[in-house]
Design a protein around this motif. Structure first.
Motif, PDB file in Angstrom:
ATOM      1  N   TYR A  77       0.870  -1.178   0.000  1.00  0.00           N
ATOM      2  CA  TYR A  77       0.000   0.000   0.000  1.00  0.00           C
ATOM      3  C   TYR A  77       0.904   1.224   0.000  1.00  0.00           C
ATOM      4  O   TYR A  77       2.030   1.184   0.501  1.00  0.00           O
ATOM      5  CB  TYR A  77      -0.919   0.015   1.225  1.00  0.00           C
ATOM      6  CG  TYR A  77      -0.211   0.224   2.543  1.00  0.00           C
ATOM      7  CD1 TYR A  77       0.326  -0.845   3.240  1.00  0.00           C
ATOM      8  CD2 TYR A  77      -0.050   1.512   3.073  1.00  0.00           C
ATOM      9  CE1 TYR A  77       1.000  -0.654   4.439  1.00  0.00           C
ATOM     10  CE2 TYR A  77       0.621   1.708   4.281  1.00  0.00           C
ATOM     11  CZ  TYR A  77       1.142   0.623   4.958  1.00  0.00           C
ATOM     12  OH  TYR A  77       1.813   0.811   6.139  1.00  0.00           O
ATOM     13  N   SER A  78       0.402   2.297  -0.548  1.00  0.00           N
ATOM     14  CA  SER A  78       1.193   3.509  -0.653  1.00  0.00           C
ATOM     15  C   SER A  78       0.250   4.697  -0.538  1.00  0.00           C
ATOM     16  O   SER A  78      -0.777   4.732  -1.212  1.00  0.00           O
ATOM     17  CB  SER A  78       1.891   3.484  -2.018  1.00  0.00           C
ATOM     18  OG  SER A  78       2.538   4.688  -2.264  1.00  0.00           O
ATOM     19  N   VAL A  79       0.561   5.629   0.338  1.00  0.00           N
ATOM     20  CA  VAL A  79      -0.277   6.814   0.476  1.00  0.00           C
ATOM     21  C   VAL A  79       0.595   8.049   0.247  1.00  0.00           C
ATOM     22  O   VAL A  79       1.642   8.208   0.870  1.00  0.00           O
ATOM     23  CB  VAL A  79      -0.954   6.900   1.861  1.00  0.00           C
ATOM     24  CG1 VAL A  79      -1.787   8.181   1.973  1.00  0.00           C
ATOM     25  CG2 VAL A  79      -1.846   5.679   2.107  1.00  0.00           C
ATOM     26  N   ILE A  80       0.164   8.893  -0.675  1.00  0.00           N
ATOM     27  CA  ILE A  80       0.880  10.134  -0.985  1.00  0.00           C
ATOM     28  C   ILE A  80       0.005  11.286  -0.499  1.00  0.00           C
ATOM     29  O   ILE A  80      -1.192  11.338  -0.825  1.00  0.00           O
ATOM     30  CB  ILE A  80       1.119  10.252  -2.504  1.00  0.00           C
ATOM     31  CG1 ILE A  80       1.958   9.063  -2.987  1.00  0.00           C
ATOM     32  CG2 ILE A  80       1.805  11.578  -2.844  1.00  0.00           C
ATOM     33  CD1 ILE A  80       1.984   8.885  -4.493  1.00  0.00           C
ATOM     34  N   CYS A  81       0.569  12.167   0.313  1.00  0.00           N
ATOM     35  CA  CYS A  81      -0.248  13.249   0.867  1.00  0.00           C
ATOM     36  C   CYS A  81       0.585  14.527   0.985  1.00  0.00           C
ATOM     37  O   CYS A  81       1.799  14.505   0.808  1.00  0.00           O
ATOM     38  CB  CYS A  81      -0.822  12.833   2.229  1.00  0.00           C
ATOM     39  SG  CYS A  81       0.402  12.670   3.532  1.00  0.00           S
ATOM     40  N   PRO A  82      -0.063  15.656   1.277  1.00  0.00           N
ATOM     41  CA  PRO A  82       0.704  16.894   1.456  1.00  0.00           C
ATOM     42  C   PRO A  82       1.587  16.780   2.698  1.00  0.00           C
ATOM     43  O   PRO A  82       1.210  16.120   3.671  1.00  0.00           O
ATOM     44  CB  PRO A  82      -0.379  17.960   1.686  1.00  0.00           C
ATOM     45  CG  PRO A  82      -1.660  17.340   1.248  1.00  0.00           C
ATOM     46  CD  PRO A  82      -1.505  15.866   1.434  1.00  0.00           C
ATOM     47  N   PRO A  83       2.751  17.414   2.685  1.00  0.00           N
ATOM     48  CA  PRO A  83       3.659  17.350   3.832  1.00  0.00           C
ATOM     49  C   PRO A  83       2.994  17.793   5.140  1.00  0.00           C
ATOM     50  O   PRO A  83       3.293  17.253   6.201  1.00  0.00           O
ATOM     51  CB  PRO A  83       4.773  18.327   3.461  1.00  0.00           C
ATOM     52  CG  PRO A  83       4.713  18.468   1.992  1.00  0.00           C
ATOM     53  CD  PRO A  83       3.297  18.213   1.580  1.00  0.00           C
ATOM     54  N   GLU A  84       2.075  18.739   5.032  1.00  0.00           N
ATOM     55  CA  GLU A  84       1.433  19.279   6.241  1.00  0.00           C
ATOM     56  C   GLU A  84       0.713  18.193   7.020  1.00  0.00           C
ATOM     57  O   GLU A  84       0.597  18.266   8.234  1.00  0.00           O
ATOM     58  CB  GLU A  84       0.421  20.377   5.891  1.00  0.00           C
ATOM     59  CG  GLU A  84       1.030  21.644   5.338  1.00  0.00           C
ATOM     60  CD  GLU A  84       1.415  21.529   3.870  1.00  0.00           C
ATOM     61  OE1 GLU A  84       1.127  20.485   3.243  1.00  0.00           O
ATOM     62  OE2 GLU A  84       2.035  22.476   3.358  1.00  0.00           O
ATOM     63  N   SER A  85       0.167  17.191   6.306  1.00  0.00           N
ATOM     64  CA  SER A  85      -0.618  16.195   7.028  1.00  0.00           C
ATOM     65  C   SER A  85       0.127  14.876   7.195  1.00  0.00           C
ATOM     66  O   SER A  85      -0.438  13.866   7.578  1.00  0.00           O
ATOM     67  CB  SER A  85      -1.960  15.978   6.330  1.00  0.00           C
ATOM     68  OG  SER A  85      -1.758  15.771   4.959  1.00  0.00           O
ATOM     69  N   PHE A  86       1.444  14.902   6.890  1.00  0.00           N
ATOM     70  CA  PHE A  86       2.223  13.664   7.002  1.00  0.00           C
ATOM     71  C   PHE A  86       2.427  13.250   8.452  1.00  0.00           C
ATOM     72  O   PHE A  86       2.653  14.083   9.327  1.00  0.00           O
ATOM     73  CB  PHE A  86       3.588  13.866   6.338  1.00  0.00           C
ATOM     74  CG  PHE A  86       4.531  12.712   6.507  1.00  0.00           C
ATOM     75  CD1 PHE A  86       4.360  11.541   5.791  1.00  0.00           C
ATOM     76  CD2 PHE A  86       5.589  12.791   7.403  1.00  0.00           C
ATOM     77  CE1 PHE A  86       5.230  10.472   5.942  1.00  0.00           C
ATOM     78  CE2 PHE A  86       6.478  11.725   7.569  1.00  0.00           C
ATOM     79  CZ  PHE A  86       6.285  10.564   6.832  1.00  0.00           C
ATOM     80  N   ASP A  87       2.314  11.976   8.681  1.00  0.00           N
ATOM     81  CA  ASP A  87       2.567  11.407  10.002  1.00  0.00           C
ATOM     82  C   ASP A  87       3.016   9.972   9.752  1.00  0.00           C
ATOM     83  O   ASP A  87       2.403   9.270   8.956  1.00  0.00           O
ATOM     84  CB  ASP A  87       1.260  11.448  10.805  1.00  0.00           C
ATOM     85  CG  ASP A  87       1.383  10.773  12.158  1.00  0.00           C
ATOM     86  OD1 ASP A  87       1.277  11.462  13.170  1.00  0.00           O
ATOM     87  OD2 ASP A  87       1.575   9.532  12.204  1.00  0.00           O
TER      88      ASP A  87
END
Lengths: 178, 414
Positions: free
Chosen positions: B135-145
């Motif tokens: 699985y791979s999730v790409i998101c904005p840096p602001e919401s990275f955890d």
């Protein structure tokens, strides 16, 4: 570098206190050039500037050579750095381009060029001792955690003017904690 | 509205598989709109180089404020981290000789070779096969955890009847199992009661953050993973960069489709119904960015040449004082390698090594400047070395072939 620093919710309040201290690395010489006029009224040689992506750049008095690295804020947010992929010497890159990367906590994080520049010399000591990036990320002296010595041209100088000074950078990083 | 897994599966089959350009043009269209909705891509390709390149393309081209889920399953391969050393992490001679099973319960090894892949994210070495879904999730840096999306997968697993799943301190997913429970599927670690089922790694860029992870569902190859990931060269190598942390592993025992549905459903719970939902196949390799990415991932300069500086020595040194295993004959051999390129290569009789200063750094060796991955047979390479040690070239060369393998060129052929 924006990524890590902005998002790893820096749970450690010490980040700010570290940042609000005067920058420790003051070992670099100050160039007095009484007979020459600087390009700008204020001698920018004594100002270190920062990007919102958490890189810093020290432009020397010659308005041509500079040293770059990552900020203490970024170093803290990254966690233990286990490897530094150094910039390729001789490479010419535009502002914001990726010039290298660091690995920490299973994460490969890009390091971007703070301004348009050419890489003159990479800090090869980081290859053997990546933890220097955590300990003294803003030290541009021998033995410090600086990333590379670079050259900037007119374009790079213009971009430099647009970067944040220490005060503005401190204010910026303070907003990242909310 | 929350979509049930079955509803999503229905959606998946109702939407025709994307033609090669559709997913990416869809993403480009979404980029232009002020609100970017979640996107889901399912790969039907088993090609690890293609899947990692599609993932990298999504990282680089999806709208900065969008959140993207990408699910893919690879044919058998060993995947090393960005800053790792394949000669240290992988038993390369075994890798080139081994074939893997592709189906659970498949006792006859299928004629499938095992690929060696270097990914762009950090972290350690993992093994993939068709019983492992990534699985791979790409998101904005602001919401990275680092844990957020591992927790998402944990919720999916719990929903599928795997109550023991949890995220550990290393951001991996583990299951705690009762020791009395059958551990025959585990990697020979009887007695251990916590098993890793999923490993996490991250790639952080200026505009986007990527978290991807494996999930072992029904791999028929668990018994082979251990030996494959133990390099015979390990006692002789001192490496910079990143070393893997070994963990006992185990299958979850869930079907790939069930897992994919459950992860998509959990993703939709977090971010809303996907705006883009499509399947990606091998034809995605024709997309410019993907093709370029594949070319890079397939190049030997990336797979081997990206290796951080390391040193190799058959005897204890100041830098690496470990006692060494015994050698097949009486020689001293040492070198350094930056980006896989040899320097300070010395090969001398052990008897003379005691008297002469070992590194004859002034006289450069004929092998200096060669790339380890260009050496097809070390007996030939050492013969070119000449000198009194020449009589040992055959023995030492065969020994080195057994440490490093001679199959470096094969990866390029795919």
């Amino acid at each position: 570098m924006a990524s890590i620093a902005r998002c790893v919710r820096a749970a450690r309040p010490s980040v700010l206190s570290t940042i609000s201290k005067p920058i420790a690395a003051t070992s670099r010489p100050v160039f007095y050039r009484p007979t020459q006029r600087c390009f700008s009224a204020t001698p920018i040689s004594e100002v270190r500037k920062y990007t919102k992506d958490h890189e810093w750049i020290d432009l020397h008095a010659d308005n041509k050579t500079a040293v770059i690295g990552i900020s203490e804020y970024a170093a803290e947010a990254l966690g233990d750095v286990v490897y530094v992929e150094l910039p390729e010497e001789g490479a010419t890159v535009a502002q914001g381009d990726s010039i290298g990367a660091v690995e920490s906590v299973k994460s490969a994080s890009d390091i971007n060029a703070p301004v348009s520049l050419r890489i003159v010399q990479s800090n090869v000591e980081l290859e053997e001792k990546p933890a220097k990036i955590n300990r003294v990320p803003e030290d541009d002296a021998a033995g410090g955690g600086w990333l590379a010595r670079v050259e900037v041209d007119e374009q790079g100088l213009k971009e430099f003017e647009g970067l944040l000074d220490l005060e503005a950078y401190k204010e910026f990083t303070a907003t990242l904690h909310e | 509205m929350l979509l049930s897994p079955s509803r999503l599966r229905g959606l998946g089959s109702r939407v025709p598989p994307c033609s090669s350009f559709r997913p990416f043009t869809a993403a480009a269209a979404a980029a232009a709109s002020p609100t970017s909705k979640p996107q889901v891509y399912l790969s039907r390709s088993r090609n690890p180089y293609l899947n990692l390149s599609v993932e990298h393309h999504l990282l680089q081209t999806t709208p900065p404020d969008s959140t993207v889920l990408f699910l893919y399953t690879n044919r058998p391969c060993v995947v090393i981290g960005r800053n790792q050393n394949p000669w240290l992490e992988v038993n390369l001679p075994l890798l080139s000789s081994l074939t893997a099973r592709t189906k659970p319960g498949d006792h006859e090894p299928a004629p499938t070779t095992i690929d060696l892949v270097r990914r762009r994210s950090g972290g350690g070495t993992v093994f993939h096969d068709p019983g492992n879904v990534n699985y791979s999730v790409i998101c904005p840096p602001e919401s990275f955890d680092r844990d957020k999306h591992a927790e998402m997968v944990v919720r999916a697993l719990r929903g599928l009847g795997v109550p023991g799943a949890r995220v550990n301190a290393r951001h991996d997913i583990v299951v705690d199992v009762d020791v009395d429970v059958d551990v025959s599927e585990s990697d020979g670690n009887h007695g251990a009661n916590t098993f890793k089922i999923s490993g996490s790694a991250y790639k952080l860029t200026r505009l986007r953050s990527l978290h991807h992870g494996t999930c072992l569902l029904s791999s028929p190859n668990l018994g082979s993973i251990g030996p494959l990931l133990r390099s015979p060269a390990e006692p002789f190598i001192k490496a910079r960069g990143v070393e893997s942390v070994r963990s006992p592993v185990r299958n979850v025992g869930v079907g790939n489709g069930e897992f994919e549905d459950a992860v998509v459903a959990e993703f939709a719970k977090m971010y809303g119904d996907p705006d883009v939902f499509c399947e990606v196949g091998d034809e995605a390799g024709a997309v410019d960015g993907v093709e370029k990415g594949m070319k890079e991932l397939l190049s030997r300069d990336w797979i081997y040449g990206q290796t951080p500086l390391f040193s190799f020595s058959t005897y204890p040194t100041e830098d690496d004082p470990r006692e060494r295993p015994s050698l097949p004959s009486d020689f001293h051999l040492s070198f350094e390698a930056r980006h896989g390129q040899l320097s300070k290569f010395t090969f001398v009789n052990a008897s003379s090594a005691g008297h002469v200063d070992i590194p004859s750094s002034s006289s450069s060796s004929p092998l200096d400047g060669s790339r380890i991955y260009d050496v097809e047979d070390w007996t030939d390479a050492l013969r070119s070395y000449g000198g009194t040690v020449n009589s040992q070239a055959e023995t030492a060369g065969r020994w080195l072939n057994g440490l490093f393998g001679t199959g470096h060129a094969k990866t390029q052929l795919r």
